[in-house]
Write a protein that holds these residues in place. Sequence first.
Motif, PDB file in Angstrom:
ATOM      1  N   THR A 130     -26.341  71.854  31.384  1.00  0.00           N
ATOM      2  CA  THR A 130     -25.545  70.857  30.674  1.00  0.00           C
ATOM      3  C   THR A 130     -24.113  71.347  30.527  1.00  0.00           C
ATOM      4  O   THR A 130     -23.881  72.533  30.301  1.00  0.00           O
ATOM      5  CB  THR A 130     -26.143  70.578  29.280  1.00  0.00           C
ATOM      6  N   ALA A 131     -23.178  70.427  30.652  1.00  0.00           N
ATOM      7  CA  ALA A 131     -21.766  70.737  30.428  1.00  0.00           C
ATOM      8  C   ALA A 131     -21.260  69.891  29.269  1.00  0.00           C
ATOM      9  O   ALA A 131     -21.406  68.668  29.276  1.00  0.00           O
ATOM     10  CB  ALA A 131     -20.937  70.449  31.676  1.00  0.00           C
ATOM     11  N   VAL A 132     -20.675  70.553  28.259  1.00  0.00           N
ATOM     12  CA  VAL A 132     -20.164  69.876  27.068  1.00  0.00           C
ATOM     13  C   VAL A 132     -18.661  70.122  26.984  1.00  0.00           C
ATOM     14  O   VAL A 132     -18.219  71.274  27.002  1.00  0.00           O
ATOM     15  CB  VAL A 132     -20.860  70.392  25.791  1.00  0.00           C
ATOM     16  N   ALA A 133     -17.895  69.042  26.875  1.00  0.00           N
ATOM     17  CA  ALA A 133     -16.443  69.157  26.765  1.00  0.00           C
ATOM     18  C   ALA A 133     -15.975  68.378  25.548  1.00  0.00           C
ATOM     19  O   ALA A 133     -16.771  67.964  24.704  1.00  0.00           O
ATOM     20  CB  ALA A 133     -15.772  68.669  28.051  1.00  0.00           C
ATOM     21  N   ASN A 134     -14.677  68.180  25.453  1.00  0.00           N
ATOM     22  CA  ASN A 134     -14.081  67.509  24.298  1.00  0.00           C
ATOM     23  C   ASN A 134     -14.208  66.001  24.428  1.00  0.00           C
ATOM     24  O   ASN A 134     -14.322  65.463  25.521  1.00  0.00           O
ATOM     25  CB  ASN A 134     -12.607  67.872  24.181  1.00  0.00           C
ATOM     26  N   GLY A 135     -14.140  65.329  23.273  1.00  0.00           N
ATOM     27  CA  GLY A 135     -14.131  63.877  23.278  1.00  0.00           C
ATOM     28  C   GLY A 135     -15.507  63.286  23.476  1.00  0.00           C
ATOM     29  O   GLY A 135     -16.504  63.762  22.922  1.00  0.00           O
ATOM     30  N   GLU A 136     -15.555  62.241  24.307  1.00  0.00           N
ATOM     31  CA  GLU A 136     -16.797  61.519  24.513  1.00  0.00           C
ATOM     32  C   GLU A 136     -17.099  61.430  26.008  1.00  0.00           C
ATOM     33  O   GLU A 136     -16.193  61.528  26.844  1.00  0.00           O
ATOM     34  CB  GLU A 136     -16.699  60.093  23.948  1.00  0.00           C
ATOM     35  N   GLN A 137     -18.374  61.232  26.335  1.00  0.00           N
ATOM     36  CA  GLN A 137     -18.747  61.055  27.732  1.00  0.00           C
ATOM     37  C   GLN A 137     -18.193  59.713  28.219  1.00  0.00           C
ATOM     38  O   GLN A 137     -18.437  58.676  27.622  1.00  0.00           O
ATOM     39  CB  GLN A 137     -20.251  61.112  27.906  1.00  0.00           C
ATOM     40  N   SER A 138     -17.444  59.756  29.318  1.00  0.00           N
ATOM     41  CA  SER A 138     -16.859  58.542  29.871  1.00  0.00           C
ATOM     42  C   SER A 138     -17.774  57.867  30.874  1.00  0.00           C
ATOM     43  O   SER A 138     -17.503  56.741  31.318  1.00  0.00           O
ATOM     44  CB  SER A 138     -15.512  58.861  30.535  1.00  0.00           C
ATOM     45  N   ALA A 139     -18.852  58.541  31.251  1.00  0.00           N
ATOM     46  CA  ALA A 139     -19.856  57.976  32.151  1.00  0.00           C
ATOM     47  C   ALA A 139     -21.136  58.775  31.969  1.00  0.00           C
ATOM     48  O   ALA A 139     -21.118  59.921  31.496  1.00  0.00           O
ATOM     49  CB  ALA A 139     -19.389  58.029  33.603  1.00  0.00           C
ATOM     50  N   ALA A 140     -22.255  58.168  32.325  1.00  0.00           N
ATOM     51  CA  ALA A 140     -23.536  58.858  32.239  1.00  0.00           C
ATOM     52  C   ALA A 140     -23.583  59.973  33.282  1.00  0.00           C
ATOM     53  O   ALA A 140     -22.992  59.852  34.361  1.00  0.00           O
ATOM     54  CB  ALA A 140     -24.674  57.875  32.456  1.00  0.00           C
ATOM     55  N   PRO A 141     -24.279  61.086  32.991  1.00  0.00           N
ATOM     56  CA  PRO A 141     -24.412  62.141  33.993  1.00  0.00           C
ATOM     57  C   PRO A 141     -25.087  61.626  35.257  1.00  0.00           C
ATOM     58  O   PRO A 141     -25.974  60.771  35.198  1.00  0.00           O
ATOM     59  CB  PRO A 141     -25.276  63.189  33.278  1.00  0.00           C
TER      60      PRO A 141
END
Length: 497
Positions: A225-236
């Motif tokens: 899993t990769a977690v970054a800032n903000g929100e997911q802009s698309a599903a993985p």
Amino acid sequence: MRVGRRRVASLAVLVSVFACTPSDMAATGGTGVAAASGALGPLHGPAYGSSRHGSPHQPRYQPGAPGIGDSDFPTDGNGGYDVAHYALDIRYTPSSKQLSGLATVQATATQGLSSFHLDLAGLRVGRVTVDGAAARFSHEGDELIVTPARPIDRGAAFTTAVTYSGTPRPERDPANLGTYGFIPTDDGAFVACQPNGAKTWFPGNDHPADKATFDFTITVPEGTTAVANGEQSAAPVTSGGSTTYRWRERHPMATYLATATIGKFELRQGTTPDGVPVVAAADPRFHASLGKLYTLSGEVTDYWSKVFGPYPFSSTGGVIDDYQAGYALETQTRPLYGGFSPQDAIVAHELAHQWFGDSLSISRWKDLWLNEGFATYAEWLWAEHKGGATADATFRAFHARPASDPIWSYPPGRARPNDLFDQSVYIRGGMTLHALRKAIGDETFFELLRTWTATHRYGNVTTDEFVALAERMSGKDLGPLFDAWLFEPRRPASPVT
């Protein structure tokens, strides 16, 4: 900010783990740097001189400076342009610790540019383009020097794309900052970049004075899993044994607050009681802590929204990784906790930073107390809110330290580059705010905090600006108070209760 796990033994009234200084963090080793150079032919068009620009001795186009102008960190950041947006497309393989990336940097020139710098350390550069045209480049130490095919006019928007790869090497400074940046782990990477570690994984203007929005496209092995800032802009999306995650932080962010933390994470998502989206993640080793992190992050976010003003971002939460960093960092929207289950005070501290440090970012590192003093005082306010020691009791316990205590000889209003995270920046910084509260009264003090966060939302701030606002709102001359608490190398007198 870095909150250590070490307990402050001299303050029995504190139940939380308090801030550690960088000297508490063990780290060894050094940082390697790869060198590369472009292979373009001569530039086209004149680089100097113009009848439209005054004296013939004043060049129309000049190289951008290799630093942004912070005298304490002279090579951090760069001059000549302001970044508006980073689009980072990276692929990382934990087994080989290999990273490859394409960074697209949208910026505006603040001067005529014949060349400019980007900060990038330890990675090989394959190609650079500016506005789609191949650019010459050289890599000298941590500076990627780009010479575009045509010089860039002052005020012009331009887009730089950098293709790069290699094995990320975190920054190591055992005397001060510990280990930070893109830190490879057994199952991924722990990415915490304060103060100048963003350059270990993407090229940019690596200083908090130049904030930008971010898009992250992160491809990792399937099951990671990769977690970054903000929100997911698309599903993985999973294909061919790899999964691609897309995250977007649409609010301005300092480069050191950017993260792309990778590992075997469990995620929990939802909203706070007041409706702010929450994303919490934990390594399986910390499965038992995931529920508390999720719930507490939501509770703290909602409470600080009442005390400090509306929450400045679109989501909140946190990540507990298995990497034994021994500190936490207020990565925007998603604080990182390195190898431990955070106590309530640490969560309160890191989420207070979303206002003080993240939304309001310092213009120069010497003003770090505006981040750490405010977040430390937030810990005291949280303890009082939850029925623990009052902020006044905590203040008085610290003030009882003997005059020989090192915090009194380190004035926190001028953070030192070789001891940036000294306890004084945290403790005396927090004490400064309590002394101010006593001087101007609760009503004015808390209105001051809300006005401060509203006036400078998503911007950069200085100590002088805070002092000026406090004097204007209180109608008092507060110079002696701030001088005593921020700039004098001695213990100030206790304010009248």
